[in-house]
Design an enzyme around this catalytic site. Structure first.
Site, PDB file in Angstrom:
ATOM      1  N   GLY A 270      52.141  37.993  80.341  1.00 48.96           N
ATOM      2  CA  GLY A 270      53.447  37.368  80.603  1.00 48.96           C
ATOM      3  C   GLY A 270      53.458  35.870  80.406  1.00 48.96           C
ATOM      4  O   GLY A 270      54.517  35.263  80.297  1.00 48.96           O
TER       5      GLY A 270
ATOM      6  N   LYS B 275      63.597  30.807  88.638  1.00 53.70           N
ATOM      7  CA  LYS B 275      64.935  31.393  88.831  1.00 53.70           C
ATOM      8  C   LYS B 275      65.032  32.074  90.194  1.00 53.70           C
ATOM      9  O   LYS B 275      66.088  32.055  90.840  1.00 53.70           O
ATOM     10  CB  LYS B 275      65.262  32.371  87.712  1.00 53.70           C
ATOM     11  CG  LYS B 275      66.074  31.779  86.581  1.00 53.70           C
ATOM     12  CD  LYS B 275      65.322  30.936  85.595  1.00 53.70           C
ATOM     13  CE  LYS B 275      65.210  29.499  85.866  1.00 53.70           C
ATOM     14  NZ  LYS B 275      64.425  28.782  84.858  1.00 53.70           N
TER      15      LYS B 275
ATOM     16  N   GLU C 113      64.611   9.283  85.709  1.00 57.15           N
ATOM     17  CA  GLU C 113      64.510   9.616  84.286  1.00 57.15           C
ATOM     18  C   GLU C 113      64.407   8.332  83.473  1.00 57.15           C
ATOM     19  O   GLU C 113      65.179   7.402  83.687  1.00 57.15           O
ATOM     20  CB  GLU C 113      65.750  10.442  83.884  1.00 57.15           C
ATOM     21  CG  GLU C 113      65.956  10.657  82.398  1.00 57.15           C
ATOM     22  CD  GLU C 113      64.796  11.372  81.702  1.00 57.15           C
ATOM     23  OE1 GLU C 113      64.366  12.429  82.200  1.00 57.15           O
ATOM     24  OE2 GLU C 113      64.316  10.845  80.683  1.00 57.15           O
TER      25      GLU C 113
ATOM     26  N   ALA D 276      57.216  16.001  86.200  1.00 54.35           N
ATOM     27  CA  ALA D 276      57.858  16.957  85.277  1.00 54.35           C
ATOM     28  C   ALA D 276      58.313  16.200  84.033  1.00 54.35           C
ATOM     29  O   ALA D 276      59.499  16.112  83.733  1.00 54.35           O
ATOM     30  CB  ALA D 276      59.032  17.644  85.962  1.00 54.35           C
TER      31      ALA D 276
ATOM     32  N   HIS E 124      90.687  38.833  81.545  1.00 59.35           N
ATOM     33  CA  HIS E 124      91.217  37.928  82.562  1.00 59.35           C
ATOM     34  C   HIS E 124      91.141  38.606  83.929  1.00 59.35           C
ATOM     35  O   HIS E 124      91.517  39.774  84.041  1.00 59.35           O
ATOM     36  CB  HIS E 124      92.673  37.591  82.255  1.00 59.35           C
ATOM     37  CG  HIS E 124      93.291  36.730  83.326  1.00 59.35           C
ATOM     38  ND1 HIS E 124      93.022  35.379  83.405  1.00 59.35           N
ATOM     39  CD2 HIS E 124      94.102  37.041  84.366  1.00 59.35           C
ATOM     40  CE1 HIS E 124      93.670  34.890  84.458  1.00 59.35           C
ATOM     41  NE2 HIS E 124      94.323  35.874  85.057  1.00 59.35           N
TER      42      HIS E 124
HETATM   43  C1  LIG Z   1      58.510  25.699  85.437  1.00 56.09           C
HETATM   44  C2  LIG Z   1      58.950  26.218  84.093  1.00 56.09           C
HETATM   45  C3  LIG Z   1      60.183  26.838  83.968  1.00 56.09           C
HETATM   46  C4  LIG Z   1      60.598  27.328  82.746  1.00 56.09           C
HETATM   47  N1  LIG Z   1      61.817  27.953  82.666  1.00 56.09           N
HETATM   48  C5  LIG Z   1      62.236  28.417  81.471  1.00 56.09           C
HETATM   49  C6  LIG Z   1      63.478  29.104  81.359  1.00 56.09           C
HETATM   50  O1  LIG Z   1      64.177  29.314  82.345  1.00 56.09           O
HETATM   51  N2  LIG Z   1      63.862  29.543  80.142  1.00 56.09           N
HETATM   52  C7  LIG Z   1      63.102  29.338  79.015  1.00 56.09           C
HETATM   53  O2  LIG Z   1      63.514  29.747  77.929  1.00 56.09           O
HETATM   54  N3  LIG Z   1      61.907  28.718  79.090  1.00 56.09           N
HETATM   55  C8  LIG Z   1      61.460  28.257  80.284  1.00 56.09           C
HETATM   56  N4  LIG Z   1      60.237  27.646  80.362  1.00 56.09           N
HETATM   57  C9  LIG Z   1      59.443  27.519  79.128  1.00 56.09           C
HETATM   58  C10 LIG Z   1      58.737  28.836  78.800  1.00 56.09           C
HETATM   59  O3  LIG Z   1      57.959  29.213  79.896  1.00 56.09           O
HETATM   60  C11 LIG Z   1      57.893  28.683  77.563  1.00 56.09           C
HETATM   61  O4  LIG Z   1      58.684  28.210  76.497  1.00 56.09           O
HETATM   62  C12 LIG Z   1      57.272  30.003  77.134  1.00 56.09           C
HETATM   63  O5  LIG Z   1      56.471  30.532  78.165  1.00 56.09           O
HETATM   64  C13 LIG Z   1      56.448  29.834  75.871  1.00 56.09           C
HETATM   65  O6  LIG Z   1      55.922  31.047  75.495  1.00 56.09           O
HETATM   66  P1  LIG Z   1      54.601  31.159  74.633  1.00 56.09           P
HETATM   67  O7  LIG Z   1      54.452  32.613  74.336  1.00 56.09           O
HETATM   68  O8  LIG Z   1      54.643  30.200  73.510  1.00 56.09           O
HETATM   69  O9  LIG Z   1      53.403  30.647  75.549  1.00 56.09           O
HETATM   70  P2  LIG Z   1      52.977  30.803  77.080  1.00 56.09           P
HETATM   71  O10 LIG Z   1      53.997  31.440  77.904  1.00 56.09           O
HETATM   72  O11 LIG Z   1      52.467  29.456  77.477  1.00 56.09           O
HETATM   73  O12 LIG Z   1      51.769  31.824  77.006  1.00 56.09           O
HETATM   74  C14 LIG Z   1      50.566  31.522  76.373  1.00 56.09           C
HETATM   75  C15 LIG Z   1      49.496  32.445  76.895  1.00 56.09           C
HETATM   76  O13 LIG Z   1      48.330  32.281  76.113  1.00 56.09           O
HETATM   77  C16 LIG Z   1      47.199  32.347  76.941  1.00 56.09           C
HETATM   78  N5  LIG Z   1      46.120  31.643  76.251  1.00 56.09           N
HETATM   79  C17 LIG Z   1      46.083  30.331  75.893  1.00 56.09           C
HETATM   80  N6  LIG Z   1      44.967  30.062  75.219  1.00 56.09           N
HETATM   81  C18 LIG Z   1      44.267  31.223  75.133  1.00 56.09           C
HETATM   82  C19 LIG Z   1      43.038  31.600  74.561  1.00 56.09           C
HETATM   83  N7  LIG Z   1      42.280  30.709  73.903  1.00 56.09           N
HETATM   84  N8  LIG Z   1      42.637  32.869  74.687  1.00 56.09           N
HETATM   85  C20 LIG Z   1      43.391  33.786  75.353  1.00 56.09           C
HETATM   86  N9  LIG Z   1      44.552  33.483  75.904  1.00 56.09           N
HETATM   87  C21 LIG Z   1      45.004  32.226  75.787  1.00 56.09           C
HETATM   88  C22 LIG Z   1      47.643  31.676  78.220  1.00 56.09           C
HETATM   89  O14 LIG Z   1      46.849  32.107  79.325  1.00 56.09           O
HETATM   90  C23 LIG Z   1      49.083  32.148  78.335  1.00 56.09           C
HETATM   91  O15 LIG Z   1      49.203  33.317  79.107  1.00 56.09           O
HETATM   92  C24 LIG Z   1      59.780  27.177  81.600  1.00 56.09           C
HETATM   93  C25 LIG Z   1      58.528  26.555  81.716  1.00 56.09           C
HETATM   94  C26 LIG Z   1      58.104  26.086  82.941  1.00 56.09           C
HETATM   95  C27 LIG Z   1      56.763  25.441  83.043  1.00 56.09           C
END
Ligand SMILES: Cc1cc2nc3c(=O)[nH]c(=O)nc-3n(C[C@H](O)[C@H](O)[C@H](O)COP(=O)(O)OP(=O)(O)OC[C@H]3O[C@@H](n4cnc5c(N)ncnc54)[C@H](O)[C@@H]3O)c2cc1C
Length: 463
Positions: free
Chosen positions: A37, A49, A197, A264, A439
């Protein structure tokens, strides 16, 4: 080769890619060193959320007195709240595991590192794959002078565990989506929150009018917001954090006192420690991996998606890229060719937009015409007791094309769906005006903003 495709990372990008590739008949493995995830499900979108909802319920319980309903002073069982939030995360991440099983995606546990362009070390096993998708996501960007200890100085991950007792005064550094969402969570729970900011407006990427309206409403809720300032550092005295704040323009400095500080200020790509040199994959500016419209890196069978390739760092962008990369690898004609990626700040009201801001549209040379509709004129908003905000539509006067829609409203994220479709379908303002909207609904505000572009909205005086 062991697999047709190895996906590194099981965040929104990675698990979408793995499942779509498996649906298309490929033999797929997904390596993950943490929980399935990724950031979104474990420490990002979902838990934030959940906390926002809980905070909002506290706020609305107080407001219910406006229509004669009193619950008394809300009390918060912090351990129960944290447990409820963790339960949601567990259910969803478990769901990803179930989807992997059902689609026959092999889940490899461990940190992945390239040994060469087709061989990856995952934990203590060597895996070979014809294609690889890098979906390793991003980490919190550090802020000099504010080293995170997850106690006094926290990042978004620390802020997800609501502390007991709550701090009295909190400073959030950075008024992007993450900083503002947590500010509202804690403000609703009774913490005195200040957000600062560096940029001249909150949510710097948003339309200037929308950001201004949004900040006004958040201030009305009791969140103190200051833009055009930066935090230089802090000293701890008698358990209090004395923060030096500097005006970006004048250079004038002053000190303010808090109990907790949330950093942040952004996120940075996780592209180091992956052995990318061994695979010959080039890394670009600030650690982001450059890709083409098919999500290919400079090595044709190695793809990259999600936060690790750059902005906007949003879950739905990562998901879409995951699908495209999987389809390209399966030999389908697919490309990352979208008109716009929507963005949302999930506070109440929500700030939600898709497409160009007014400034961007003007800079691109469009003959810009705008229409707005205030939520205070929406019957549905009145019945919800929540009339703050507006919808603003940006259009091209020459072609009548919708260029952008900016919403500050309760459930703005759900109202945004039709705007996203309008942009993808190259809809005109007239197309939206001609569409019958139910509506009373909040989405009628999108209809009336469109009508206002042509000075023909019914429920406001058209200016
Ligand atoms: C507090 C917070 C709130 C957010 N809220 C929202 C929101 O409401 N809506 C929205 O659209 N976005 C939101 N985001 C952004 C969103 O979480 C990211 O854009 C999204 O998770 C990116 O997905 P990704 O698949 O690129 O990577 P990630 O979700 O970062 O997943 C990458 C995965 O790769 C794994 N990994 C990394 N390197 C390795 C390796 N070498 N070997 C094996 N595994 C590895 C990590 O453990 C991780 O599980 C939020 C982010 C944060 C921090």
């Amino acid at each position: 080769m062991d697999y047709d495709l190895l996906v590194i990372g099981a965040g929104p990008g990675g698990y979408h890619a793995a499942i779509r590739a498996a649906q298309l008949g490929l033999k797929v493995a997904c390596a993950e060193m943490g929980n399935l995830g990724g950031v979104c499900l474990n420490i990002g979108c979902i838990p934030t959320k959940a906390l926002l909802h809980a905070g909002e319920e506290m706020r609305s319980a107080k407001h219910a007195a406006d229509f004669g309903l009193s619950f008394g002073e809300p009390t918060l069982d912090i351990a129960k709240l944290n447990g409820w939030k963790d339960g949601i995360v567990k259910r969803l991440t478990g769901g990803v595991g179930g989807l992997f099983k059902a689609n026959k995606v092999t889940h490899l546990v461990g940190q992945a590192r390239f040994l060469d362009a087709n061989t990856v070390q995952v934990g203590d096993q060597k895996v070979t794959a014809r294609n690889v998708i890098i979906a390793t996501g991003s980490d919190v960007a550090p802020l000099p002078g504010f080293p995170v200890d997850q106690n006094r100085i926290i990042d978004s991950t620390g802020a997800l565990v609501v502390p007991d007792p709550l701090p009295k005064r909190m400073l959030a550094i950075g008024a992007g989506a993450i900083g503002l969402e947590f500010s509202q969570v804690y403000n609703n729970m009774g913490v005195k929150v200040k957000v600062i900011e560096f940029a001249p407006q909150v949510v710097p990427a948003a339309d200037a009018d929308a950001a201004k309206e949004f900040a006004k409403i958040l201030r009305k809720q009791g969140i103190e917001i200051e833009t055009g300032v930066k935090a230089n550092g802090y000293t701890e005295r008698d358990g209090e954090l004395h923060v030096e704040i500097e005006d970006v323009k004048t250079g004038e400095k002053r000190t303010e006192v808090f109990d907790k500080i949330l950093v942040a200020v952004g996120r940075r790509p996780r592209s180091a420690d992956l052995g990318l040199e061994a695979a010959g994959v080039k890394v670009g500016e600030r650690g982001f991996i450059p890709v083409d419209h098919e999500l290919r890196t400079n090595v044709p069978h190695i793809f990259a998606i999600g936060d690790v390739i750059g902005n906007p760092m949003l879950a739905h962008k990562a998901m879409k890229e995951g699908l495209v990369a999987a389809e390209v690898i399966a030999g389908k004609k697919s490309a990352m060719d979208v008109v716009a990626i929507p963005a949302v700040v999930y506070t109440t009201p929500e700030l939600a937009w898709v497409g160009l801001t007014e400034a961007e549209a003007k800079a691109k040379g469009y003959n810009v015409k705008t229409g707005t509709f205030p939520m205070s004129a929406s019957g549905r908003a009145m019945t919800l007791g929540d009339t703050d905000g507006f919808v603003k539509m940006i259009s091209d006067a020459d072609t009548d094309l919708v260029l952008g829609v900016h919403i500050v409203a309760p459930h703005g994220s759900d109202m945004l769906g039709e705007a996203g479709l309008a942009l993808e379908m190259a809809a005109t303002v007239t197309d939206i005006s001609l569409t019958v909207h139910s509506h009373p609904t909040l989405s009628e505000a999108v209809l009336e903003a469109a009508e206002n572009v042509h000075k023909q909205a019914i429920h406001i005086i058209n200016r």
